[in-house]
Every structure is written in structure tokens, then in C-alpha cells.
Design an enzyme around this catalytic site. Sequence first.
Site, PDB file in Angstrom:
ATOM      1  N   THR A 180      23.695  38.084  31.862  1.00  0.00           N
ATOM      2  CA  THR A 180      23.928  38.881  30.656  1.00  0.00           C
ATOM      3  C   THR A 180      25.391  39.202  30.403  1.00  0.00           C
ATOM      4  OG1 THR A 180      23.493  40.878  31.952  1.00  0.00           O
ATOM      5  CG2 THR A 180      21.635  39.914  30.728  1.00  0.00           C
ATOM      6  N   ASP A 221      33.964  49.439  23.388  1.00  0.00           N
ATOM      7  CA  ASP A 221      34.579  50.446  24.245  1.00  0.00           C
ATOM      8  C   ASP A 221      33.712  51.704  24.291  1.00  0.00           C
ATOM      9  OD1 ASP A 221      36.322  51.858  25.842  1.00  0.00           O
ATOM     10  OD2 ASP A 221      37.591  52.506  24.169  1.00  0.00           O
ATOM     11  N   ASP A 229      17.460  47.227  29.206  1.00  0.00           N
ATOM     12  CA  ASP A 229      16.017  47.251  28.956  1.00  0.00           C
ATOM     13  C   ASP A 229      15.698  46.623  27.601  1.00  0.00           C
ATOM     14  OD1 ASP A 229      15.773  48.843  31.349  1.00  0.00           O
ATOM     15  OD2 ASP A 229      16.418  50.559  30.158  1.00  0.00           O
TER      16      ASP A 229
END
Length: 307
Positions: A180, A221, A229
Site C-alpha cells: 500500500t 500532510d 481498513d
Amino acid sequence: MECRVLSIQSHVVRGYVGNKSASFPLQVLGFEVDSINSVQFSNHTGYSHWKGQVLTADELHVLYEGIKLNNVHQYDYVLTGYTRDTSFLEMVVDIVQELKRANPNLVYVCDPVLGDHGSMYVPQNLYPVYKNKVVPVADIITPNQFEAELLTGKNISTEKDAVEVMDLLHAMGPDTVVITSSDLPSRLGDRFLVSLGSQRHVRPDGSRTTQRVRIEVPKVDAVFVGTGDLFAAMLLAWTHHYPNDLKMACEKTFSVMHHVIQRTISYAHELAGPGRRPSPPQLELRMVQSKADIEDPAIVTEATVIS
């Protein structure tokens, strides 16, 4: 045809983490979701205070037995995320194996939450359980770079390393792997981070083929809770709709993430005021407000096929 998901994740009263980050978007996309709360907290632990209860492995077993006694344990997917207890994790594996015996086509989507940025934030004794028991029964996994390195014992310094790590993870069991986030340099500059995905397919003649993709994602940021999830839930949904097209599934998934995060950060800065850093309550994901984007996301993040 109805598609049913068993989601075993954390639950918070306030905000969107765990089951609340997964259930609403899956339901919006037409999935029936049965939720078991691995923990039940007042709010996520990024707040100054939190209270609640943790479900034990025995209590998980009791809930699952109740579902079985009524013969309503027919599932197409199982989705799991953060846990801190080895016996609970092992009970999850037992449940997944039993459900797969009943339905060999069941897909187990696992976010192997172990840590990030070089350090673990779960007890170390969870690592061998994930490596030796959880990952081998998973079909789709969504580790970050640190978790992928930890599970395979191989560091990622180049895109070639990342491909090799994903192949090692395939060899452990899962047919779909999405890293990811990574520390790899983006071709679009230092305001982007690189994610990578790999999906194995079996051809009609029995031979295997693998599609691999790279995704450049704009950095934000701010620190959000519940995005992992949501990501795992959206990858479940979009690989269901595009089972043989990881590129499209990733573009849909990452685009949903972009829309939800951008809406959340805009709202948080508006609430915080000029020059002030948003607080955890202000950074709760704007999930309901993003319903249209979840249902039909405009593609703003394109994936590049790398092999």
C-alpha cells in the site's frame, strides 16, 4: 447475486475505524456485511483518552458458534484488520479454514497489521502467527513496505526488490498482493509515494500468469486513522467487480481513497482555521459525505502495468 462478507475488525463509537470504515462503503457497493467487533472502543487511540472492551478468542468462538447454529455462516469473503492477541488471530485462522471447507471459493482479505516505518506496533509474538498461519490462508493481502519486508525477510530498495518480495508473498499463499505504501522514489517527484500490486492468475491450460502494477499516490500532510481498513474493503469490492484486472481494481480503490482523504482534509482545515493543525476529531474520515465517490469514483489515480 447477493455477496456476503464477514468482517472481523475493531469498532469505535465515534469516528470511522475498523468495521465502520469497511461496512458502510461495502454496503454502499451492494455487499451484505456481518460484523464482529474485535474491540469496542469509545474512539480510536489517537485521541487523548479512550475507553472500551477487547473481545477474547473464546468470545469470538462463541459468536461464531451462534452464527453456525442458525446455519447462516455462508460467506463469500472474510475481511480482517488490526488485532493484538495471538490466540484471537489463531481463532480467526480456524474460522477462515472452516468457512473455506464449506465454500472453496471464499476469498480471505487480510490487512496484516504489524507496524510501519521500521518498527512494530503490535506484540512481536504476532509476527510468526501472521507469517506461518494467516498469510498462507489469505487470498488478498495489503501490507505496507515494512510489513512486506518483515513477512518475507527481504528489504525493498528498488522496484525489482518489490517485485521479488511480492513473488515471495505469492509463494506463501495469496494470489493478490498490494504493497500500500513504500519508500521508493516516485517518478512524479517527492510529493508522491509509490504503491505496487501483483496478481497471479491460472490460465485454462493450468499455466500461471502475473499482472503487476505501480501506482503513484499524492502525499498528504496529515495523519488519518481508518484509511487502511477502508483500503482493504475497497480492494475487496473492486477486485470482486474486476477479478482479472488488478490495474482497474487498483485505480478504483486508490481513487476512492483520494476522494475520501481530500474531502476529509479540506473539512478538517476549514474547522481548524488558518495556520492551525487539525485535531484527531477533525480528521475523522468524511465517509458518509463521500458516498457518491465510493459508489462511482472518478479515476484520478492511474496504475501503470510494469509486467
